[in-house]
Design an enzyme around this catalytic site. Structure first.
Site, PDB file in Angstrom:
ATOM      1  N   HIS A 163       0.856  -1.188   0.000  1.00 16.77           N
ATOM      2  CA  HIS A 163       0.000   0.000   0.000  1.00 16.77           C
ATOM      3  C   HIS A 163       0.893   1.239   0.000  1.00 16.77           C
ATOM      4  CE1 HIS A 163      -3.893  -1.897   1.819  1.00 16.77           C
ATOM      5  NE2 HIS A 163      -3.391  -2.627   0.826  1.00 16.77           N
ATOM      6  N   GLU A 204       1.015   3.826   1.913  1.00 15.85           N
ATOM      7  CA  GLU A 204       1.558   4.186   3.223  1.00 15.85           C
ATOM      8  C   GLU A 204       2.759   3.314   3.585  1.00 15.85           C
ATOM      9  OE1 GLU A 204      -3.039   4.356   3.807  1.00 15.85           O
ATOM     10  OE2 GLU A 204      -1.611   3.343   2.492  1.00 15.85           O
TER      11      GLU A 204
END
Length: 179
Positions: free
Chosen positions: A65, A67
């Site tokens: 992801h 992040e």
């Protein structure tokens, strides 16, 4: 609120929007490689220390992801897994996995754009980042450029549905099996 506090608040809001635009540009990179358009930038002071965009599909890695990619890059750059005093700007509310990584890496603040009403872990579905049972709680600011971030995601999914529909129709017209 004092005039000084108002000025600080206004300055913080401007800074949040500037970095969210940066994260949206990273989300466009994800979209460019066929990924869900989510981008994240990790900032220390006024310096980028990590950035990322979704790469789960292209890398066959459910953990890739935006992040997580930004956290990994910042850890390498700072030579430390603890990312003290950093702020993460991300175009979509973090999920449970990303929220856990943000807590463990000690990110100070998370600023997100669009809410994730299916898997959001910063208040929409779960409240992980500020749960008092954790030894570290992350300061949150949500909804920064929310409409623009949401529109970026919506346009991607709308286009992807249209492409799938066109592919099904083309297959049917060519006499291939119905999908």
């Amino acid at each position: 609120m004092t005039p000084s506090e108002k000025a600080d608040s206004f300055e913080q809001a401007q800074q949040d929007e500037r970095w969210m635009h940066y994260a949206m540009a990273l989300a466009a990179r994800a979209e460019g490689i066929g990924e869900i358009p989510v981008g994240a930038v990790l900032v220390l002071g006024d310096e980028v220390v990590g950035e990322g965009w979704n790469r789960s599909i292209s890398t066959h890695d459910a953990c890739a992801h935006a992040e997580i990619m930004a956290i990994r890059a910042a850890g390498v750059r700072l030579a430390n897994y603890r990312l003290l005093d950093t702020t993460l700007y991300v175009t979509l509310e973090p999920c449970c996995m990303c929220a856990g990584a943000l807590i463990h890496s000690r990110v100070k603040r998370v600023v997100f754009g669009a809410r994730d009403l299916k898997t959001g872990a910063a208040g929409s579905v779960f409240e992980i980042l500020q749960d008092p049972r954790h030894n570290h709680r992350v300061t949150l600011t949500g909804g920064v450029l929310a409409e623009a971030c949401s529109a970026q995601l919506s346009a991607f999914f709308k286009r992807r549905r249209a492409e799938k529909k066109a592919a099904r129709q083309a297959l049917q017209q060519s006499g291939g099996p119905a999908v």
